[in-house]
Motif scaffolding. Structure first.
Motif, PDB file in Angstrom:
ATOM      1  N   GLU A  42      26.325  16.759  52.080  1.00 26.25           N
ATOM      2  CA  GLU A  42      27.738  16.452  52.295  1.00 26.25           C
ATOM      3  C   GLU A  42      27.999  14.977  52.001  1.00 26.25           C
ATOM      4  OE1 GLU A  42      31.228  16.742  55.729  1.00 26.25           O
ATOM      5  OE2 GLU A  42      29.104  17.061  56.230  1.00 26.25           O
ATOM      6  N   PHE A  43      28.972  14.709  51.145  1.00 26.97           N
ATOM      7  CA  PHE A  43      29.415  13.357  50.833  1.00 26.97           C
ATOM      8  C   PHE A  43      30.705  13.103  51.611  1.00 26.97           C
ATOM      9  CE2 PHE A  43      26.438  14.072  47.570  1.00 26.97           C
ATOM     10  CZ  PHE A  43      26.102  12.861  46.997  1.00 26.97           C
ATOM     11  N   ILE A  44      30.697  12.079  52.461  1.00 26.58           N
ATOM     12  CA  ILE A  44      31.851  11.777  53.303  1.00 26.58           C
ATOM     13  C   ILE A  44      32.498  10.482  52.842  1.00 26.58           C
ATOM     14  CG2 ILE A  44      30.905  13.007  55.287  1.00 26.58           C
ATOM     15  CD1 ILE A  44      30.009  10.334  56.422  1.00 26.58           C
ATOM     16  N   LEU A  45      33.699  10.225  53.377  1.00 30.72           N
ATOM     17  CA  LEU A  45      34.398   8.978  53.050  1.00 30.72           C
ATOM     18  C   LEU A  45      33.643   7.797  53.653  1.00 30.72           C
ATOM     19  CD1 LEU A  45      38.084  10.084  53.672  1.00 30.72           C
ATOM     20  CD2 LEU A  45      36.973   9.719  51.478  1.00 30.72           C
ATOM     21  N   PRO A  46      33.684   6.640  52.996  1.00 34.93           N
ATOM     22  CA  PRO A  46      32.902   5.490  53.485  1.00 34.93           C
ATOM     23  C   PRO A  46      33.410   4.968  54.815  1.00 34.93           C
ATOM     24  CG  PRO A  46      34.328   4.849  51.656  1.00 34.93           C
ATOM     25  CD  PRO A  46      34.399   6.344  51.744  1.00 34.93           C
TER      26      PRO A  46
END
Length: 607
Positions: A469-473
């Motif tokens: 999962e790639f999340i917002l920074p």
């Protein structure tokens, strides 16, 4: 020596030295008279002549005494001691006064310091309050400007709708008039033709009859001639067996040549496409082809001699996510070296969080070729999607280095196989994809990227080995991203001096931290676009100097645009949810309808 002059007090010590006792006054009554006179006087320092006499006698007695000098020295010493004591007291008093002055000065300084501190504190509070007022005023201005923009946009949309409605009504009225005119014109033409045909009916019938007779005679003569020629030729061919054999062999060779050329050209074309070209579904690839080598030999040479970079070069993510991605990169690289089976990967999360960049870096780091395709390109192909999908996997099988097949927006065609959601052609293409990815492969690695992985078909989820999962920074990652793109798009061009770009004097580190705190919710792609916007604003200015106000202006514009995108996304999500619910309800209603019974016209609902 005050007793010499008639004072009542004795010298210090309370004793009169021996030999210095003054004689009493003559007569016994004089002493009592003096006492009475002294009692009658209230003043102790009143003048007394008898005292002068006694003093004179005492002086004479003192001069005759052998201790006169000692008495005088003692008296002088006593007076000197008194003077020294008096001077010491004066010095002590002066020192005490100086100490009081110093204490007063210290108290004044302390009061002044407290006053300055209080004034500084009040100034700071006043400045903070003014800053808060300015910020609130600016926010109110932004909100008012946004409301004005929305109102203007709404007015423009209403005006456009009115214009479109007027235009549509005008076009409808014009079309109606044209239709009426055409109908009248056609009616007039038909009436004229009918009248002409009624008047010339005899001539027309005679003309048709003569023409039909001529056609019949011509056809009969043609049939007779063709039958005679074919009959003579057939009799000549049958009578000579050598001609029959040659004819059959020629026809056979001609058919074999035609079909052989057709299939040979097709096989050669497919082989050439698989080996030299790239499939139509592949938008971008790092695989080197002969055609690209002939077009761009220098760039291809640089690619061949370019060293493998670190897998997270140019990518800033959360430390835990970076560690996991490095583990995946190491495993993929060793799988490539040992010719093992690749693991399929799913990367999901908001757009602009670094999924495509990591897929490219993963391919370069592991020594593989990457090929990028998007799910939106499959639907327009229709029936050709199945063959195009097979071409992609056939092309990947021919790679010696292995291919990392990255499918961006994979949910566009890998969604659930529901008749209401996808067409028959899309379902056939999905089945072809599932067939080619049913087993692990040592030729290609499948990497999917999606913003909505919940729409995947269950068979797609079964083919995925790992999900990331790639999340917002977060705040720390935003600070690193802002500093990275500020250095890339602002500091480096300004310090290199290649263009007209310059930068004003301010605290860059503090500014980057402030921007990172403000842009919560922005993705990495939006932050990179913000850096490009700073560079563009500097180039567009008259002096070419990027100021702090210009940076803040672009940040505010980016935040406003991001808020609008969030609202649009929420509206789109609600619309998609309502559409799915409506489709689901319609399918339920359709399924609940039963077959009508014999003898009845109305259908019955199934319980």
């Amino acid at each position: 020596m005050s007793w010499l002059f008639g004072y009542n007090n004795a010298p210090s010590g309370g004793q009169i030295p021996p030999g210095m006792i003054p004689p009493g006054p003559p007569g016994g009554g004089g002493d009592g008279g003096d006492k009475d006179k002294g009692k009658s006087r209230s003043d102790a320092y009143s003048f007394d002549s008898a005292a002068l006499e006694r003093a004179a006698k005492a002086a004479q007695t003192l001069e005759r005494s052998p201790h006169a000098k000692d008495a005088l020295q003692l008296s002088k010493a006593q007076e000197l001691t008194l003077q020294l004591e008096h001077q010491g007291k004066i010095k002590e008093t002066e020192a005490h006064i100086e100490q009081l002055k110093m204490e007063q000065a210290r108290v004044m300084q302390e009061e002044k310091r407290k006053t300055l501190q209080e004034e500084t504190k009040q100034n700071q509070q006043r400045s903070q309050y003014q800053d808060q007022l300015a910020r609130k005023r600016y926010e109110d201005q932004l909100a008012q400007q946004a409301r004005l923009n929305e109102e203007n946009l709404k007015k423009q949309e209403e005006s456009i709708q009115k214009q479109e409605q007027m235009k549509r009504s005008t076009m409808d009225y014009q079309a109606e008039l044209n239709h009426k005119n055409d109908m009248k014109r056609i009616e007039a033409e038909l009436r004229g033709k009918a009248q002409v045909e009624r008047e010339n009916a005899d001539l027309i019938r005679e003309k048709i009859r003569l023409k039909a007779q001529e056609n019949r005679q011509t056809r009969l003569e043609s049939i007779k001639t063709a039958g005679a020629v074919l009959g003579e030729g057939f009799r000549a061919l049958i009578s000579d067996w050598d001609k029959v054999t040659a004819t059959v062999a020629g026809l056979t060779m001609a058919a074999a040549g035609i079909y052989g050329s057709k299939y040979g050209i097709g096989v050669a074309a497919r082989y050439t496409e698989a080996r030299l070209g790239k499939p139509s579904l592949v938008r971008e690839t790092s695989r080197i082809t002969v055609l690209e080598t002939l077009k761009h030999p220098i760039q291809i040479g640089k690619k061949l001699f370019k060293k493998n970079e670190e897998v997270l070069t140019g990518i800033i993510l959360k430390p835990t996510l970076e560690e996991r991605l490095r583990d995946i990169a190491i495993a993929t690289r060793h799988t490539k070296k040992n010719s093992g089976f690749y693991r399929n990967l799913l990367m999901y999360g908001p757009p602009g969080t670094g999924k495509t960049m990591f897929a490219k870096n993963l391919a370069r780091h592991s020594g593989m070729d990457y090929a990028i395709m998007t799910g939106g390109d499959v639907a327009p192909m229709g029936k050709e999607g199945v063959s195009a999908m097979h071409k992609v996997f056939d092309w990947a099988q021919t790679s010696r280095k292995g291919v990392l097949l990255f499918v961006d927006e994979a949910d566009a065609f890998l969604r659930k196989r529901n008749r209401e959601l996808i067409s028959e052609d899309m379902r056939a293409t999905l089945n072809a994809f599932l067939y080619r990815t049913g087993e692990q492969s040592n030729k290609f690695m499948l990497v999917l990227a999606s913003n909505t992985p919940e729409q995947f078909d269950w068979a797609i989820n079964d083919r995925l080995d790992e999900m990331v999962e790639f999340i917002l920074p977060d705040r720390e990652e935003r600070q690193r991203l802002v500093r990275h793109y500020f250095d890339k798009y602002v500091l480096q061009p300004a310090f290199e001096g290649k263009g007209r770009m310059k930068i004003a004097e301010f605290d860059y580190d503090l500014k980057c931290t402030e921007i990172a705190d403000r842009i919560e919710g922005l993705s990495g792609r939006e932050i990179s676009k913000l850096g490009v916007a700073w560079q563009a604003s500097a180039y567009a200015s008259e002096t070419g100097i990027l100021t702090e106000e210009m940076i803040d202006e672009k940040v505010n514009d980016s935040l406003i645009a991001h808020s609008k995108k969030v609202v649009w996304q929420e509206d789109q999500t609600l619309y998609s949810y309502d559409t799915v619910n409506q489709t689901h309800n319609m399918s339920k209603k359709g399924a609940s309808m039963a077959i009508p019974k014999s003898g009845s016209s109305a259908p019955e609902t199934a319980t």
